[in-house]
Design an enzyme around this catalytic site. Structure first.
Site, PDB file in Angstrom:
ATOM      1  N   SER A 116     -17.794  22.593 -41.258  1.00 51.53           N
ATOM      2  CA  SER A 116     -18.742  21.471 -41.374  1.00 51.53           C
ATOM      3  C   SER A 116     -18.596  20.450 -40.261  1.00 51.53           C
ATOM      4  CB  SER A 116     -18.559  20.770 -42.725  1.00 51.53           C
ATOM      5  OG  SER A 116     -17.250  20.222 -42.821  1.00 51.53           O
ATOM      6  N   ALA A 176     -21.073  21.623 -35.060  1.00 50.92           N
ATOM      7  CA  ALA A 176     -21.699  22.943 -34.918  1.00 50.92           C
ATOM      8  C   ALA A 176     -22.303  23.407 -36.239  1.00 50.92           C
ATOM      9  CB  ALA A 176     -20.668  23.961 -34.410  1.00 50.92           C
ATOM     10  N   GLN A 186     -13.611  10.876 -30.298  1.00 49.96           N
ATOM     11  CA  GLN A 186     -13.836   9.487 -29.908  1.00 49.96           C
ATOM     12  C   GLN A 186     -14.741   9.387 -28.688  1.00 49.96           C
ATOM     13  OE1 GLN A 186      -9.879   7.997 -29.253  1.00 49.96           O
ATOM     14  NE2 GLN A 186      -9.472   7.676 -31.414  1.00 49.96           N
ATOM     15  N   HIS A 225      -4.125  17.132 -25.208  1.00 51.74           N
ATOM     16  CA  HIS A 225      -4.696  15.856 -24.809  1.00 51.74           C
ATOM     17  C   HIS A 225      -3.575  14.984 -24.257  1.00 51.74           C
ATOM     18  CE1 HIS A 225      -6.931  12.142 -24.742  1.00 51.74           C
ATOM     19  NE2 HIS A 225      -8.029  12.819 -25.024  1.00 51.74           N
ATOM     20  N   ARG A 235      -7.600  17.034 -17.695  1.00 49.28           N
ATOM     21  CA  ARG A 235      -6.588  16.826 -18.724  1.00 49.28           C
ATOM     22  C   ARG A 235      -5.325  17.651 -18.523  1.00 49.28           C
ATOM     23  NH1 ARG A 235     -10.380  16.704 -24.186  1.00 49.28           N
ATOM     24  NH2 ARG A 235     -11.358  14.708 -23.753  1.00 49.28           N
ATOM     25  N   ARG A 249     -11.128  22.920 -20.698  1.00 53.65           N
ATOM     26  CA  ARG A 249     -12.377  22.266 -21.084  1.00 53.65           C
ATOM     27  C   ARG A 249     -12.549  20.940 -20.364  1.00 53.65           C
ATOM     28  NH1 ARG A 249     -13.834  18.318 -25.230  1.00 53.65           N
ATOM     29  NH2 ARG A 249     -11.615  18.083 -25.617  1.00 53.65           N
TER      30      ARG A 249
END
Length: 533
Positions: free
Chosen positions: A11, A14, A45, A237, A290, A386
């Site tokens: 949920s 996507a 965020q 991250h 990153r 990414r």
């Protein structure tokens, strides 16, 4: 038995966007492990990357994506996503998402910049974009007559031709789902099934992901016969709040995009920030991708024997920080950190799974009538790393692609599906084995399969995974399923795929850094694993 046209498992953005788009013509079930706002999308965020300004272009965004992806991005996937960026954002605006507007022109969306981007192209809702998007869509989902939301349900496994012993095809017919409120397993029949289960951050000890990110979709898809690709590329991250009461609270990349500086603790007073260190690691400094920033932080921490570094944006005006990062400001303030005056202590943490189930540009997997969208998939967009804020964009673009494919498909007859068989299992005598194995898995994955890897560490991790898999397989075969058991089984399978993929890559590329193979090979190749038939 529950029957639908389409079953969507997951949920996040996507799954939600797919459900809303399909519900105009299909009867849809949206299955979620807890409640609708518990997905990783709600934790996002930063924002959504899209070319919206006159001084930017699709070619710029495409180039930035390829650079971040370290040679592994598929150009057709990158172009497909980037070229549909504007319409994806417009769809959300039309749904009523309250994006932050430009201070000088309220008719325009405010665009921020994040690491790896050459231009300002991140649309956002202050510093809580994911939650703003999710909250906007939730009310529409719950009120739509063609959507049934199955909260507190976890998928146990997909139902495919294998279970039905139909050897002439390889097709998905739905899934078995455990109702965590009743403890009963239902058979959910669907002409089409979409995995939108997110990533696998909880395979690591430290992660920015919510507790539901346990690799369920990758594990179920693999068991159903889907190939997986590039699972070694786990994005850490760089900036996760370091505080015992924070539980891995993410500090968005936009803080660095707006001028935040990474600093070492002062040599004389570690409670205060000292000198910057990123310029010594990359010419882009704090705006490097990153993987580079996370490795630089990891290097400095290990070299100096420190537990954290600082992210300092206190040199910016206080009003600017409070308006652009209100949630971060309030969260830090509750922990005694005033970001308008103080630097933020941070550490890297597992954040995003760049690999996943192999799909085409219509979201189709290797199993007929089974789709994968969002973080669970490997579309070729992210490559070896990414680019910031491309993930929510991918969710939107591929959910639309799946809708188009389903609506153009010819309806097929559904066979009778068997009920879940619990005749040979009993209630678990003790569940400490699950909690113990969960803790052990996450700790050795952090130590052995983290930001920097070696062959010896990976071999140690695989040895322990095999031992734990044997224990959990025996437990699964003899006792009734529970939420924790299902998640543990999926985490182990996903961890195995991560380690197997990492062992196969004899180079350092993007998010995969091996101390044994520090150089990048001249030819970029995907790591593709195929399940045994």
């Amino acid at each position: 038995m529950k029957k639908y046209d389409v079953l969507i498992i997951g949920s996040g953005l996507a799954g939600m966007s797919l459900a809303l788009r399909l519900a105009e013509t299909q009867k849809v079930a949206l299955l979620t492990k807890h409640e609708l706002l518990d997905a990783a999308s709600a934790w996002a965020q930063g924002g959504i990357a899209a070319v919206l300004s006159d001084d930017d272009s699709a070619e710029n965004h495409i180039r930035d994506t390829h650079i971040a992806g370290a040679g592994l991005c598929k150009d057709d996937a990158v172009r497909f996503v980037v070229e549909h960026g504007r319409e994806a954002v417009e769809w959300l605006v039309n749904q009523g998402v309250p994006f932050t507007r430009d201070d000088n022109n309220h008719d325009e969306l405010h665009l921020t910049r994040e690491g790896g981007h050459s231009h300002r192209r991140i649309v956002h809702a202050a510093d809580a974009t994911g939650r703003a998007v999710q909250k906007t869509l939730v009310s529409q989902l719950k009120s739509h007559p063609n959507i049934e939301v199955l909260e507190h349900h976890i998928a146990v496994d997909l139902i495919t031709s294998k279970q039905l012993k139909r050897r002439d095809e390889n097709r998905c017919f739905g899934a078995y789902a455990l109702n965590n409120k009743t403890g009963r397993v239902s058979t959910v029949s669907a002409r089409f099934t979409a995995l939108a289960t997110g990533g696998a951050g909880k395979v690591y000890l430290y992660t920015t992901n919510p507790d539901v990110a346990t690799g369920d979709g990758v594990a179920m898809g693999w068991r159903a016969g889907c190939r997986v690709a590039n699972m070694e590329f786990m994005q850490f991250h760089p900036t996760c709040l370091y505080h015992p009461a924070a539980k891995s609270y993410l500090i968005t990349e936009a803080v660095r995009g707006e001028g935040g500086l990474l600093k070492l603790p002062d040599v004389n007073d570690k409670t205060k920030p000292g000198e910057r260190f990123m310029p010594a690691h990359d010419e882009r400094a704090e705006l490097a991708p990153r993987d580079i920033v996370a490795r630089a932080i990891d290097y400095e921490m290990k070299k100096r024997g420190i537990d954290f570094v600082y992210l300092d944006i206190s040199h910016k005006p206080a009003d600017f920080l409070k308006s652009h990062f209100p949630n971060i400001y309030e969260k830090c303030l509750t922990l005694g950190i005033d970001i308008t005056k103080d630097a933020i202590p941070i550490v890297p943490a597992a954040h995003y799974t760049c690999g996943g189930l192999v799909t085409d540009l219509r979201g189709r997997t290797d199993v007929d009538n089974l789709y994968a969208i969002g973080e669970v998939s490997c579309t070729g967009l992210h490559g070896a790393n990414r680019l910031a804020s491309n993930s929510l964009l991918e969710c939107l673009v591929f959910s639309d692609a799946v809708v188009n494919d389903i609506q153009s498909s010819v309806a097929t007859l559904m066979p009778a599906l068997p009920a879940w068989d619990e005749s040979r299992v009993t209630n678990a005598d003790e569940e400490v084995i699950i909690s113990h194995n969960w803790d052990e898995l996450r700790r050795f994955m952090w130590d052995y399969v983290g930001i920097v890897r070696t062959d010896k560490r990976l071999e140690r991790a695989m040895h322990r995974i095999n031992l734990l898999k044997a224990e959990i397989h025996e437990y699964y075969a003899n006792f009734r399923v529970s939420n924790d058991l299902i998640e543990m089984r999926n985490l182990l399978q996903t961890a195995e795929l991560i380690v197997r993929s990492a062992i196969e890559r004899k180079e350092s590329r993007g998010l995969h850094y091996s101390a044994d193979y520090p150089q990048m090979l001249a030819v970029a190749k995907d790591t593709v694993l195929t399940p045994a038939t």
